[in-house]
Design an enzyme around this catalytic site. Structure first.
Site, PDB file in Angstrom:
ATOM      1  N   LYS A  34       0.865  -1.190   0.000  1.00 18.44           N
ATOM      2  CA  LYS A  34       0.000   0.000   0.000  1.00 18.44           C
ATOM      3  C   LYS A  34       0.892   1.227   0.000  1.00 18.44           C
ATOM      4  O   LYS A  34       2.029   1.172   0.462  1.00 18.44           O
ATOM      5  CB  LYS A  34      -0.869   0.020   1.261  1.00 18.44           C
ATOM      6  CG  LYS A  34      -2.099   0.897   1.145  1.00 18.44           C
ATOM      7  CD  LYS A  34      -3.228   0.150   0.489  1.00 18.44           C
ATOM      8  CE  LYS A  34      -4.431   1.035   0.240  1.00 18.44           C
ATOM      9  NZ  LYS A  34      -5.589   0.237  -0.151  1.00 18.44           N
ATOM     10  N   ASP A  69      -7.098   4.423  -4.366  1.00 20.85           N
ATOM     11  CA  ASP A  69      -7.705   4.304  -3.037  1.00 20.85           C
ATOM     12  C   ASP A  69      -8.277   5.701  -2.772  1.00 20.85           C
ATOM     13  O   ASP A  69      -8.530   6.451  -3.732  1.00 20.85           O
ATOM     14  CB  ASP A  69      -6.661   3.879  -1.983  1.00 20.85           C
ATOM     15  CG  ASP A  69      -7.299   3.419  -0.670  1.00 20.85           C
ATOM     16  OD1 ASP A  69      -7.712   2.253  -0.573  1.00 20.85           O
ATOM     17  OD2 ASP A  69      -7.416   4.232   0.278  1.00 20.85           O
TER      18      ASP A  69
END
Ligand code: NDP
Ligand code: 2IT
Length: 459
Positions: free
Chosen positions: A139, A179
């Site tokens: 991430k 995201d």
């Protein structure tokens, strides 16, 4: 929307064998409260796994899985439209590559810090394993606030961000996606800069791309659709359905919008959505075209939806969307947005199923309340995994220079969700917790990653 204050650090509920692992996490990662919370949530369910698999304990798999393979932090300098210079901090946490290249989104939001990126990366490792696709977990993001920034400013920021990040990426190495705050516009600028620096049209280096430049059909819709499908599966397993259900969705971004769309297609009615300014209650059912116009095209605040919708729809500034009673609740905004108080209100209002469209949106106390009340609870590692699973389908199409139809892609997504649901149920049953999707998702993901790590030796 109120975000719950963080209160982690307690080792309550942990099996003796995993206690030391959690203590090390607390000591080694001071102040990273979201990471503490996410790792506690997984470790809490692993007691029966370590009891059954002494080989995991001997190989220190828990310790290894909780330590990222690599953490990258970098400076992102850029100039705004008036020429003023800004400096942001960029992150990429390459958490685990046992099952495939690091895979996971990029978040641009002022709250982003290392603890948040690590919690998201940690969740991603298990979630990606639950999908059954060949992808590891990672991430990234930056503490950049896109709100109020012009297109040119967004482009310059993305270019500066990628100028540093590109050296760590590659279709076989690390494959980011979107995201919070990163959608197709940002991915376009990021892809363009990667292409320019490397002089390679490497489609598979990013997912969530536009359809004319390597993107896959249904990726945009996949997270929200997958969440609705997963809830449908949970209800179907109990002889019920979404038909005629009132549903509340938090957020009004990518995940929320396509959850609203699929819920309506499956016979439910979404009666409220929100953003960080408050929520809209629309008892007749959210008008999807209007929601898309206001949020996707105009990037406006949710209040504008209520103003345009006219009679029947009300905007509640700073209120909690969880005050609206419903049969199904889908938190699709951000972490810790649904507290114990909210859970109790929802239970009082008759909620029967909750699906986490966002990552870790329910606080541990809220999850406990839902489970104690017998509410069907789908954790993010399964309920929002349709997004990353469809990213893996995008990588597959890029690798074969192919492009599937919408119908075929959607069918693949639905099959993957059904497989995930079945795997979670079977694992929960095997480990003595039938019907517990938290246990099911955590252990399914953990065992898949752990077995691959064992096979790869001590690395
Ligand atoms: P978007 O940026 O498209 O939308 C985010 C939405 O959540 C907005 O309505 C935003 O409101 C609200 N929100 C975000 N942060 C906060 C905050 N701190 N307080 C209150 N509201 C907030 O993001 P996505 O829809 O892509 O992501 C939503 C969630 O889903 C995240 O948890 C993400 O990690 C998760 N997720 C996303 C996937 C994807 O494919 N995009 C896949 C799997 C999970 P506002 O605009 O007012 O800030
Ligand atoms: O949290 C997530 O799963 C995402 N933001 C999507 C990750 C991806 O690589 O598609």
């Amino acid at each position: 929307m109120t975000i719950a204050p963080l209160t982690t650090g307690s080792s309550d509920g942990l099996d003796e064998k995993v206690l030391a692992v959690y203590d090390t996490i607390l000591r080694r990662n001071p102040g990273e409260l979201e990471f503490h919370q996410a790792s506690h949530e997984v470790l809490e369910t692993l007691g029966p796994v370590v009891a059954k698999h002494p080989e995991y304990v001997e190989a220190k798999l828990l310790e290894r899985i909780c330590e990222p393979e690599r953490q990258i932090i970098f400076r992102v300098p850029w100039a705004d439209d008036s020429g003023e210079v800004h400096v942001n901090r960029g992150f990429r946490v390459e958490f685990n590559s046992a099952l495939g290249p690091y895979k996971g989104g990029l978040r641009f939001h002022p709250s982003v810090n290392l603890g948040i990126v690590k919690f998201l990366g940690f969740e991603q490792v298990f979630k990606n394993a639950v999908t059954g696709m060949p992808i590891g977990g990672g991430k990234g993001g930056a503490d950049f606030d896109p709100r109020g920034r012009s297109d040119r400013e967004i482009m310059r920021f993305c270019q500066s961000f990628m100028t540093e990040l590109h050296r760590h990426l590659g279709e076989h190495t690390d494959v980011p996606a979107g995201d919070i705050g990163v959608g197709q516009r940002e991915l376009g600028y990021l892809f363009g800069q990667y292409k320019r620096i490397t002089n390679r049209y490497e489609s598979g280096v990013l997912t969530g791309k536009g359809l004319t430049w390597g993107g896959a059909r249904v990726r945009r819709e996949a997270t929200g659709y997958g969440c609705a499908y997963f809830v449908q599966e949970m209800l179907a397993a109990r002889g019920s359905s979404l038909e005629g259900s009132d549903v509340v969705v938090s957020g009004a971004g990518n995940v929320a919008i396509y959850a609203v769309e699929k819920i309506a297609q499956l016979g439910g009615r979404v009666v409220a959505v929100s953003d960080s300014s408050g929520y809209v209650h629309d008892a007749a059912g959210i008008d999807l075209d209007l929601l898309k116009e206001v949020k996707e095209i105009e990037r406006e605040r949710i209040e504008v939806y209520a103003q345009r919708r006219g009679r029947g729809a009300t905007f509640v500034a700073d209120g909690s969307v969880w005050d609206v009673p419903c049969r199904v609740a889908l938190p699709c905004a951000t972490q810790n947005e649904l507290t114990e108080r909210d859970a109790l209100r929802l239970i009082e209002g008759g909620v029967v199923a909750v699906g986490e469209g966002a990552n870790m949106p329910c606080t541990p106390e809220a999850v406990r309340a839902f489970r104690a009340a017998g509410v069907l609870f789908a954790p993010g590692k399964a309920a929002n995994a349709g997004g990353v699973a469809t990213s893996a389908l995008e990588m597959q199409q890029n690798a074969s220079r192919d492009s599937w139809t919408f119908e075929h892609s959607e069918q693949r997504l639905q099959e993957i969700v059904q497989e995930m649901h079945a795997a979670c149920c079977a694992t929960a049953e095997e480990y003595g917790a039938p019907g517990d999707y938290v246990v099911g998702a955590n252990i399914t993901g953990f065992v898949r990653v752990a077995d691959a790590m064992l096979a790869h030796g001590l690395i």
